[in-house]
Write a protein that holds these residues in place. Structure first.
Motif, PDB file in Angstrom:
ATOM      1  N   ARG A 370       0.831  -1.213   0.000  1.00 41.31           N
ATOM      2  CA  ARG A 370       0.000   0.000   0.000  1.00 41.31           C
ATOM      3  C   ARG A 370       0.864   1.262   0.000  1.00 41.31           C
ATOM      4  O   ARG A 370       1.892   1.317   0.656  1.00 41.31           O
ATOM      5  CB  ARG A 370      -0.899   0.030   1.240  1.00 41.31           C
ATOM      6  CG  ARG A 370      -1.805  -1.171   1.388  1.00 41.31           C
ATOM      7  CD  ARG A 370      -2.455  -1.162   2.757  1.00 41.31           C
ATOM      8  NE  ARG A 370      -3.223  -2.363   3.022  1.00 41.31           N
ATOM      9  CZ  ARG A 370      -3.589  -2.757   4.236  1.00 41.31           C
ATOM     10  NH1 ARG A 370      -3.238  -2.026   5.287  1.00 41.31           N
ATOM     11  NH2 ARG A 370      -4.287  -3.858   4.398  1.00 41.31           N
ATOM     12  N   SER A 371       0.388   2.267  -0.711  1.00 41.62           N
ATOM     13  CA  SER A 371       1.063   3.565  -0.741  1.00 41.62           C
ATOM     14  C   SER A 371       0.038   4.676  -0.637  1.00 41.62           C
ATOM     15  O   SER A 371      -1.121   4.511  -1.044  1.00 41.62           O
ATOM     16  CB  SER A 371       1.867   3.750  -2.038  1.00 41.62           C
ATOM     17  OG  SER A 371       2.840   2.743  -2.193  1.00 41.62           O
ATOM     18  N   ALA A 372       0.461   5.812  -0.095  1.00 40.99           N
ATOM     19  CA  ALA A 372      -0.387   6.999  -0.038  1.00 40.99           C
ATOM     20  C   ALA A 372       0.434   8.206  -0.465  1.00 40.99           C
ATOM     21  O   ALA A 372       1.623   8.303  -0.152  1.00 40.99           O
ATOM     22  CB  ALA A 372      -0.942   7.204   1.368  1.00 40.99           C
ATOM     23  N   LEU A 373      -0.194   9.102  -1.191  1.00 39.24           N
ATOM     24  CA  LEU A 373       0.431  10.354  -1.633  1.00 39.24           C
ATOM     25  C   LEU A 373      -0.412  11.506  -1.113  1.00 39.24           C
ATOM     26  O   LEU A 373      -1.609  11.589  -1.413  1.00 39.24           O
ATOM     27  CB  LEU A 373       0.509  10.397  -3.163  1.00 39.24           C
ATOM     28  CG  LEU A 373       0.868  11.747  -3.797  1.00 39.24           C
ATOM     29  CD1 LEU A 373       2.276  12.189  -3.403  1.00 39.24           C
ATOM     30  CD2 LEU A 373       0.741  11.660  -5.329  1.00 39.24           C
ATOM     31  N   MET A 374       0.196  12.387  -0.335  1.00 38.82           N
ATOM     32  CA  MET A 374      -0.530  13.506   0.253  1.00 38.82           C
ATOM     33  C   MET A 374       0.035  14.830  -0.258  1.00 38.82           C
ATOM     34  O   MET A 374       1.222  15.113  -0.086  1.00 38.82           O
ATOM     35  CB  MET A 374      -0.441  13.458   1.779  1.00 38.82           C
ATOM     36  CG  MET A 374      -1.181  14.591   2.478  1.00 38.82           C
ATOM     37  SD  MET A 374      -1.323  14.330   4.267  1.00 38.82           S
ATOM     38  CE  MET A 374       0.409  14.431   4.756  1.00 38.82           C
ATOM     39  N   PHE A 375      -0.816  15.613  -0.905  1.00 36.99           N
ATOM     40  CA  PHE A 375      -0.448  16.965  -1.313  1.00 36.99           C
ATOM     41  C   PHE A 375      -0.740  17.891  -0.135  1.00 36.99           C
ATOM     42  O   PHE A 375      -1.882  17.994   0.320  1.00 36.99           O
ATOM     43  CB  PHE A 375      -1.231  17.394  -2.552  1.00 36.99           C
ATOM     44  CG  PHE A 375      -0.828  16.663  -3.798  1.00 36.99           C
ATOM     45  CD1 PHE A 375       0.254  17.090  -4.549  1.00 36.99           C
ATOM     46  CD2 PHE A 375      -1.519  15.531  -4.212  1.00 36.99           C
ATOM     47  CE1 PHE A 375       0.643  16.415  -5.690  1.00 36.99           C
ATOM     48  CE2 PHE A 375      -1.146  14.844  -5.352  1.00 36.99           C
ATOM     49  CZ  PHE A 375      -0.057  15.290  -6.091  1.00 36.99           C
ATOM     50  N   ASN A 376       0.294  18.570   0.372  1.00 37.69           N
ATOM     51  CA  ASN A 376       0.155  19.330   1.605  1.00 37.69           C
ATOM     52  C   ASN A 376       1.102  20.522   1.569  1.00 37.69           C
ATOM     53  O   ASN A 376       2.323  20.354   1.517  1.00 37.69           O
ATOM     54  CB  ASN A 376       0.472  18.429   2.805  1.00 37.69           C
ATOM     55  CG  ASN A 376       0.158  19.073   4.133  1.00 37.69           C
ATOM     56  OD1 ASN A 376      -0.166  20.260   4.223  1.00 37.69           O
ATOM     57  ND2 ASN A 376       0.253  18.291   5.196  1.00 37.69           N
TER      58      ASN A 376
END
Length: 654
Positions: A370-376
């Motif tokens: 699993r991977s997550a990409l967060m624009f912040n």
């Protein structure tokens, strides 16, 4: 790798940018229900009509010649429709009731003080001018710079953990640190100004909250205890046992967090009304639901925050979305208002993690896939240049220390070698070990007062059995066990106290160790998880759920910190290939990686993260990707809830 592009998404985190998502991606957005906004003049008229008799009623046959009202309002990280509506209603009431006046305290909790420009932007410059003309004072209460305090004593809260669970947790940690053991009264501080007003009214937009599962944020209870409360209030209500409990989540109306907040609110209200101040009625709350800023769909007024759940049920219905099938890749676009620092912007991802379980499988495969990409944007400079508030940074520094220590030991043992890469299995085991140590550290910090009290009792017991070797032996064994176990996952001041206590005990005996322990703990004034603790727990959950968390930002301070977090000084890439820049998302032990939006477009950042995801897993199908722009309740199947589907979108006064 081109998966085919489908819908184009306008980013909230970076309003001048957009993304083209892979074909088949699941876009998890709330229901697009039509707004039924109440015309503003009607909203004001209804609110004035409800507040007027409350504020002008004669209580107990007595009335001050002047009527003083205190408004408690949220800071810039919250929506402002209710706050602005309440201000406007009070301004108009002051014009019709000459004896009426009001002041404002912004409840910031652990957030930094707002600038004058922040406040003007938040409530509007014209509204600010009208307040100045009325002589309304504006103050800010934050644990970082508290207002003048009045201290009160709160009786112990009800037992939260059942006895078997308490005993099991005690044995598992070797510390006996559980909520059930709290038996002493608590001394807390509140702004002294609360006792100088006839009425207290809180204004806030109802919104989903990861812990307040009954009525969400925007209510009077959480404002009194956390918004304007002291750091000790935050500490007690935000312990690890409370925040990590399975029921502490949105939609759970009777969880431990709510029980604590209700207990504190009841006691605070009783002491505000004990005759030592001016308060004539229970503190009231004004809350709204508003799809469009300054256009409320519902208005709620009342002094029982649990009744505000009528708004929350409507909101839960609107913000519950269906996931067609489990996903392995999640994109989070953090709205600008919430993107103050690394973990403040991770609430949407936290929501997803809290709802993923065996009965509601949202994530595909094991965490390794699993991977997550967060624009912040991480744009709040006051929060350590966008990294986090002081408490968050403290806990992140502890994590960094554990990472560096783990890498150094792995290199010394030959597990990590400069000539060869670190295998995925070895990296995952190191990550598991580090996160386990960090979790133990957070538990120690959360319950530090109980831990050091236990060490103190053991030392006193050893002193009292000075000549009785048989009675002293088990006490010595327990003391050494507790100190040794907690030393392994201690950091900073906690490690200093544990190390010093061990040293004084070994060199000078129990009396000297006890003296050092008491003096040190009193001087340092430990504060529990305090500010930043809930965000540290948020990161812990996310890193346990996901193999990799990519943070795409243009904040160079944050990017540099993420590199330092994973790379000890003088050790580059800890065994990973050196032909890849950290900004190109190399794998690291924690899987917490920055992608520079100074070097790459958001679209390129997405493609980098997906490419790395392909390297780690079997090929990604577009339907395995989910996109989230705000906190939502995610369900695999949606069953209509009869408690919510019939709620009318009309003004509510309770």
């Amino acid at each position: 790798m081109d998966l085919g592009r489908a819908q184009q998404i306008h980013l909230k985190s970076y309003p001048d940018s957009h993304l083209e998502l892979p074909l088949g991606a699941q876009i998890l957005t709330p229901k697009d229900t039509p707004t039924k906004a109440i015309p503003r003049e009607l909203s004001l008229a209804k609110l004035r009509a409800h507040l007027l008799p409350l504020l002008t009623q004669v209580y107990g046959g007595q009335s001050h010649s002047d009527i003083r009202v205190l408004l408690l309002l949220p800071d810039k990280t919250r929506k402002q429709t209710a706050a602005r509506l309440l201000i406007d209603a009070m301004i108009e009431l002051c014009q019709s009731v000459p004896t009426l006046s009001f002041d404002i305290i912004f409840g910031l909790g652990t957030h930094p003080v707002m600038s004058d420009g922040d406040i003007a932007t938040m409530i509007g410059p014209q509204r600010l001018e009208r307040l100045a003309a009325l002589g309304t004072t504006l103050q800010q209460q934050t644990t970082l710079k508290p207002l003048a305090q009045r201290h009160i004593t709160i009786p112990p809260p009800p037992q939260l953990l059942d006895e078997p669970a308490a005993e099991q947790k005690s044995k598992a940690t070797g510390q006996g640190l559980v909520e059930a053991s709290r038996s002493e009264c608590t001394r807390i501080g509140l702004p002294a100004a609360l006792w100088h007003y006839d009425h207290i009214i809180s204004g806030g937009d109802t919104d989903l909250h990861p812990y307040e599962g009954r009525a969400g944020s925007g209510g009077i209870n959480k404002m009194l205890v956390v918004g304007i409360g002291c750091l000790h209030c935050v500490r007690i209500t935000h312990t690890m046992e409370v925040l990590s409990h399975a029921l502490t989540r949105t939609g759970e109306a009777n969880n431990h967090f709510i029980k604590l907040i209700d207990h504190f609110t009841k006691e605070i209200t009783a002491q505000l009304r004990d005759g030592s101040g001016r308060l004539k009625a229970n503190p009231h709350g004004v809350s709204v639901l508003a799809k469009v800023t300054d256009q409320p769909d519902c208005i709620w007024v009342g002094d029982q925050d649990k009744n505000r759940a009528v708004l929350t049920k409507q909101l839960e219905m609107e913000r519950t979305v269906a996931l067609d099938q489990p996903v392995s890749f999640v994109i989070v676009d953090t709205e600008r208002r919430k993107a103050t620092d690394i973990l403040a912007g991770a609430r949407s991802l936290h929501f997803l993690c809290s709802f993923d379980d065996a009965s509601n499988q949202l994530l595909l495969r094991q965490p390794a896939g699993r991977s997550a990409l967060m624009f912040n944007a991480c744009h709040e400079i006051k929060n350590s240049n966008g990294i986090g508030n002081a408490g968050t940074v403290l806990h992140l520094n502890a994590l960094r220390s554990f990472v560096h220590d783990c890498i150094a030991k792995a290199r010394d043992s030959g597990l990590i070698q400069a000539s060869s890469g670190l295998s995925d299995d070895k990296r995952r085991q190191l990550k598991k070990d580090i996160l386990g140590r960090w979790e133990d550290y957070l538990r120690l910090v959360s319950n530090e007062d109980n831990f050091f009290a236990r060490i103190e009792r053991l030392l006193i017991g050893i002193i009292s059995t000075d000549t009785n070797t048989q009675e002293k032996a088990p006490l010595l064994q327990e003391l050494n066990h507790n100190l040794d176990e907690c030393f392994a996952h201690s950091f900073g001041n906690h490690r200093h106290v544990i190390t010093g206590t061990r040293h004084h005990f070994a060199s000078s005996g129990a009396r000297d160790a006890l003296r050092f322990l008491q003096q040190s703990t009193q001087a340092l004034g430990f504060k529990g998880l305090g500010e930043g603790g809930q965000r540290a727990l948020r990161l812990l959950v996310i890193l346990q759920k996901f193999e990799t968390l990519y943070i795409a930002t243009d904040n160079q301070h944050v990017l540099d910190f993420l590199i330092e977090l994973n790379h000890p000084p003088g050790i580059s890439n800890h065994g990973q290939p050196t032909d890849r820049s950290p900004t190109v998302a190399e794998p690291n032990i924690l899987g917490l990686t920055g992608i520079s939006l100074n070097d790459y477009s958001p679209q390129a950042a997405l493609e980098i993260a997906i490419s790395r995801h392909h390297d780690q897993t079997t090929p990604l199908n577009g339907t395995e990707l989910a996109f989230i722009q705000e906190p939502v309740i995610i369900k695999r199947s949606l069953t209509p809830d009869p408690r919510t589907v019939t709620l009318p979108m009309t003004p509510v006064a309770a």
